[in-house]
Structures are given as C-alpha cells and as structure tokens.
Scaffold this motif. Structure first.
Motif, short mmCIF file in Angstrom:
data_model
loop_
_atom_site.label_atom_id
_atom_site.label_comp_id
_atom_site.label_asym_id
_atom_site.label_seq_id
_atom_site.Cartn_x
_atom_site.Cartn_y
_atom_site.Cartn_z
N GLU A 1 0.82 -1.20 0.00
CA GLU A 1 0.00 0.00 0.00
C GLU A 1 0.86 1.26 0.00
O GLU A 1 0.48 2.28 -0.59
CB GLU A 1 -0.93 0.00 1.22
CG GLU A 1 -2.00 -1.08 1.19
CD GLU A 1 -2.85 -1.06 2.44
OE1 GLU A 1 -2.53 -0.26 3.36
OE2 GLU A 1 -3.82 -1.83 2.51
N ARG B 1 8.05 5.54 3.68
CA ARG B 1 7.82 6.54 2.63
C ARG B 1 8.19 7.91 3.20
O ARG B 1 7.69 8.31 4.26
CB ARG B 1 6.37 6.54 2.17
CG ARG B 1 6.06 7.69 1.20
CD ARG B 1 4.61 7.70 0.79
NE ARG B 1 4.23 8.95 0.14
CZ ARG B 1 3.00 9.26 -0.24
NH1 ARG B 1 2.02 8.39 -0.03
NH2 ARG B 1 2.74 10.40 -0.82
N ASN C 1 2.94 5.78 -10.87
CA ASN C 1 1.53 5.47 -10.61
C ASN C 1 1.35 4.26 -9.71
O ASN C 1 0.52 3.38 -9.97
CB ASN C 1 0.78 5.27 -11.94
CG ASN C 1 0.76 6.53 -12.78
OD1 ASN C 1 0.52 7.63 -12.26
ND2 ASN C 1 1.02 6.40 -14.07
N GLY C 2 2.15 4.20 -8.66
CA GLY C 2 2.00 3.15 -7.66
C GLY C 2 2.62 1.82 -8.04
O GLY C 2 2.46 0.84 -7.30
N ARG C 3 3.34 1.77 -9.14
CA ARG C 3 3.96 0.52 -9.58
C ARG C 3 5.47 0.72 -9.79
O ARG C 3 5.91 1.80 -10.17
CB ARG C 3 3.33 0.02 -10.88
CG ARG C 3 1.85 -0.34 -10.75
CD ARG C 3 1.30 -0.82 -12.08
NE ARG C 3 -0.10 -1.18 -11.97
CZ ARG C 3 -0.54 -2.38 -11.57
NH1 ARG C 3 0.34 -3.33 -11.27
NH2 ARG C 3 -1.83 -2.63 -11.50
N ILE D 1 9.24 4.71 -9.36
CA ILE D 1 7.86 4.36 -9.02
C ILE D 1 6.96 5.23 -9.89
O ILE D 1 7.10 6.47 -9.89
CB ILE D 1 7.54 4.61 -7.53
CG1 ILE D 1 8.54 3.90 -6.62
CG2 ILE D 1 6.11 4.16 -7.21
CD1 ILE D 1 8.36 4.24 -5.14
N GLU E 1 1.85 1.78 -3.53
CA GLU E 1 0.70 2.17 -4.34
C GLU E 1 0.32 3.64 -4.15
O GLU E 1 -0.29 4.24 -5.02
CB GLU E 1 -0.50 1.28 -3.99
CG GLU E 1 -0.33 -0.16 -4.47
CD GLU E 1 -1.41 -1.08 -3.92
OE1 GLU E 1 -2.32 -0.56 -3.21
OE2 GLU E 1 -1.36 -2.29 -4.19
N GLY E 2 0.72 4.20 -3.00
CA GLY E 2 0.38 5.59 -2.72
C GLY E 2 1.31 6.61 -3.36
O GLY E 2 1.12 7.81 -3.17
N LYS F 1 2.77 8.36 -6.66
CA LYS F 1 2.48 8.57 -8.08
C LYS F 1 3.78 8.62 -8.89
O LYS F 1 3.88 8.02 -9.96
CB LYS F 1 1.70 9.86 -8.28
CG LYS F 1 1.31 10.11 -9.73
CD LYS F 1 0.47 11.37 -9.87
CE LYS F 1 0.07 11.60 -11.33
NZ LYS F 1 -0.75 12.83 -11.50
#
Length: 474
Positions: free
Chosen positions: A369, A463, A407-409, A405, A372-373, A375
C-alpha cells in the motif's frame, strides 16, 4: 589453560593485585577510569578472480589505561602487558587528575546475559577447508550465468577477549566471536559492466553462518543485483517521494540520524538534536531504538567497552525525542545513566558513545500500500557509501539498487541515484511506516573519529515525502 579461560594478566606474569594497585594510583582524584585488557585473533581470506588473492592472520594483545577528570581524559596504551608498561601508563594518565578532587564513580551493574557463544570461530573449519569452500563458491557463482565476469568472495572472523578492571575491585569479562561473509559479482553485457554484492554475519561460529544454503542465497542475491543494474537507466534528478526498503536501508537512518543521537555530540551541543529532549523531532509513528542486547547480532555486546551492560535504549518514541546513547563520561556530565554505548575499536583507542544495533520499529502500514500511494517517486532498496555532517544533519547517500515508481507501480531500475537531505528534516517527512521491520544481514561497520566498530541496522519499509534526488539523466 583453554583459550576461553585466558587471563591476560596471569599469562604475562602480572598479578591482579599489582595491576589494581597501579590502576588505583593512576585514578587517584579522578572521577572514573579503568584498565582495559584485550586479546584478539583475526583471520581474513579473499578469493578473487579465480584464485586466493589474500590470506591474513594476526594475534594482538595489549591494554589501555584511562583516568577521567571532568571533561578531560588521560589515556595511555601499550601492546606490552607488563608491570613496567602499566607503571609508565599510570604515570602518564595521572596528570589529568592533578589538582582535581573527584569522587570515583560507582561500578557498572553486573549482568548474567549471554548473547553469543565463547567459541573461537577461527578454530573450525581448517584453513584448507576454508580455501576449498571459497573455491566452491567461486565456481558456483561463475556457473550461474554466462554474463558473470568477475567474482570476489571474502570470509573474515575474529575472536576477542576483553577484561575490564576497576580500582574499586570490579572486574568484567566478555568473549566476543565475530564472522563476516561477503560476495561481489561483476556481470557484463557487451561493453557494459555492473556489480552486485551481498553478505551476512554476526557473533557465532563460521559454521553457524556459512552454510551451503546461506552462501548460495548470497551468491544468487549478488548476481540478481548485478543483472538488475545491467538493465538500469540513468536516475532522474529533482524532488521525489522516496520509498526505502526494509532491512539494510536502515544504514541511512544510522548515519543521518543515529550519530546525532550520541551523547557526546549533544553534550557539546554540536548535534542537530541538541536541546530537543522531550520535543517532537519526527513524524508520529516513528520509533527508533538502539538495542545492544539482541542475541548473536553483529552490533550486540554483553557489556560495552567500559563494562556497562548493553541495553535497549529508546531514542525517539512516536516522534518524540526521549533519549541519547551514552558512555560513562558523557552520562555523568549530563546527569543521566549510561546506556552501555561506550565503545572502542581496540585497546589502543579511548571509548566514546557509539551505536550498537540501531533500529526503527514497525508501523501499521502494508508495504504494498505504501508503494501504491506514490504517483512519481524512487524506491531505494540498497545503499553504498555516503557522507553526513553531524552538526547540520545534512547527508548524501548513493543507491546501489533503486527503481522508479510510476503510478504506484515499480518501473525501471535506475543507476547513479543519490539521496540528498537533512536527517532531522527527513524524520519529519516520514509519511508512512511499514509493518515489515527487518534487520540487516550483519555486515555493517561504523566509523567515528578514526575508530571502526561492528554495528547493526534495521527498519521497515518507509515513505519519505519530497526528498532531493541527485541523478545522471540528461
């Protein structure tokens, strides 16, 4: 006499009573002081480019004698353990307490803790078996992938016996094994070459760490990192959200924050954290401890190099500064209790506040998560060298494995990424703390004022919002 029962005074024909009498004379009028005796065996082997490149073995012994008076300390050391050498050292350090009327500090409390075995890791396997093992590892690594161009494997072990005598009759002993294994691989594709490395270790025998399963996993990890770096694109430059992986990335925490929480820098008000006790210095959810009591870990010690049992010291709790790491001298001057962080590289070095295993504890966020947060950011998995200014907290660290990273990937791996920031400021930018805290594999060494000591680090996935990235993309 077995090695674990070695008595450095007796084996050098010095009676304990006489050594203590000389020590007592040296610390008369002082606030503190001790006689530190050390015996160390060390061995290292390096198998590089298909052959045994280096093999070193040494045995050292000696003593360090210290007298502490106020903020001053007198220190003398010698590789000769004899009554004459002790007397000369006593005469040298006695001057620091001249005219000083201190009260000799109470001895550290005793401990029954046993954090690691006393077995000498140099005894087994034999030298020939170690060389054969490194050769086997080299062959395994070279057969893994046709892109492997160079392999370097190293194995180092040491066995240290320390005795700490005080003028009040207190005597403490610690027998410390230490093992470190590492492998580095250079992989190539055409004219491009990239490297990867991995290692592990701690306080136990070689056999406890270097199993077939463990060294194969280390080779596989080093090769994976090298192959990833072969595909890496130049890192971008600018301000990005950064996700730090768990485990070894705690080295950034150690350097950028940990040194600033050592007692001497705060007593002298040269740390960015000086005078902030009880205040918020980090985001909520950030808890950092220094724990020297973890069994078998590289940074762990039964007692520190002043004889104080190590402890689990909470430095920052839920973002609030709650403690510093202390040796005996700085603790006394600051009016607090020592925390078991008085460390020295060897008998030839004076002790000072140092880290043991410095760890950020887990939070409550799922690592997936956290990714994923983000962008647009950088995911930093592993670090190499770096520089830190203790007074300002400013740091620069190079990433040895990192990814974009998007878009969360996870996107493409990047090379040449440098994390640039300020330790205290970075702590306030922590936006999410993962629930996956992991310790490093046991390879860290910390430098301070010319002294190196083994340490450990650890952290969960983190993060940090908007850090400066120095990149190579044009």
């Amino acid at each position: 006499m077995t090695e674990t029962a070695i008595d450095l005074l007796a084996t050098n024909d010095v009676s304990e009573a006489r050594a203590r009498a000389l020590l007592s004379a040296a610390v008369t009028g002082a606030d503190d002081g001790e006689l530190f005796l050390e015996y160390r065996q060390a061995e290292s082997l390096v198998f590089d480019n298909g052959r045994l490149k280096a093999a070193n073995y040494d045995t050292t012994q000696g003593f360090g004698l210290r007298a502490v008076a106020g903020e001053a300390a007198g220190y003398a050391h010698s590789g000769e353990i004899s009554e004459a050498a002790l007397k000369r050292a006593g005469d040298a350090v006695r001057a620091v307490a001249s005219g000083h009327s201190g009260t000799y500090a109470a001895a550290p409390q005793r401990t029954n803790a046993h954090l690691y075995p006393e077995t000498n890791p140099l005894d087994r396997p034999t030298f020939a078996d170690k060389v054969a093992l490194l050769q086997t590892i080299d062959a395994y690594a070279r057969a893994k992938d046709p892109k492997v161009r160079q392999v370097s494997v190293s194995l180092a072990a040491s066995w240290q016996v320390v005795d700490i005598l005080r003028a009040d009759g207190h005597r403490m002993r610690d027998v410390r094994p230490l093992v470190r294994f590492s492998v580095s691989i250079v992989a190539g594709d055409g004219s491009r070459q990239e490297s990867g490395s991995h290692g592990f270790g701690g306080r136990d025998t070689i056999g406890a760490f270097v199993t077939e399963e463990s060294w194969k996993a280390a080779v596989d990890e080093a090769l994976r990192q090298a192959l990833v770096n072969l595909e890496a694109v130049p890192a971008p430059a600018g301000s990005y959200d950064v996700v730090l992986g768990n485990g070894w990335p705690g080295i950034l925490l150690h350097e950028a924050v940990g040194h600033g929480l050592e007692g001497d820098f705060n007593r002298k008000k040269t740390s960015a954290f000086a005078g902030l006790m009880g205040e918020r210095v980090a985001s909520k959810g950030v808890t950092i401890v220094d724990d020297g009591t973890l069994g078998g870990r590289r940074g762990s010690l039964t007692v520190d190099d002043e004889g104080t049992p190590t402890s689990r010291t909470v430095l920052i709790e839920d973002g609030i500064l709650t403690g510093y790491m202390q040796d005996r001298q700085n603790a006394r001057l600051m009016g607090v209790a020592p925390t078991g962080n008085g460390r020295r590289q060897s008998y030839a070095h004076i002790p000072m506040p140092r880290m043991t295993n410095t760890i950020m504890l887990s939070g409550d966020r799922d690592p997936g998560e956290i990714l994923e947060g983000v962008k647009d950011g950088i995911y930093a998995v592993s670090f190499g060298g770096g520089q830190v200014d203790i007074t300002s907290g400013k740091f620069v660290f190079s990433c040895t494995e990192a990814y974009r990273i998007e878009n969360g990937r996870l996107g493409a791996p990047v090379k040449g990424a440098m994390l640039i920031g300020n330790g205290p400021d970075a702590l306030t930018r922590v936006e999410a703390v993962g629930n996956d805290m992991a310790l490093d594999p046991g390879i860290g060494t910390c430098g301070k004022q010319g002294q190196g000591v083994p340490v450990g680090v650890g952290q969960p996935t983190l993060r940090i919002n908007q850090m400066t990235i120095g990149g190579t993309a044009v």
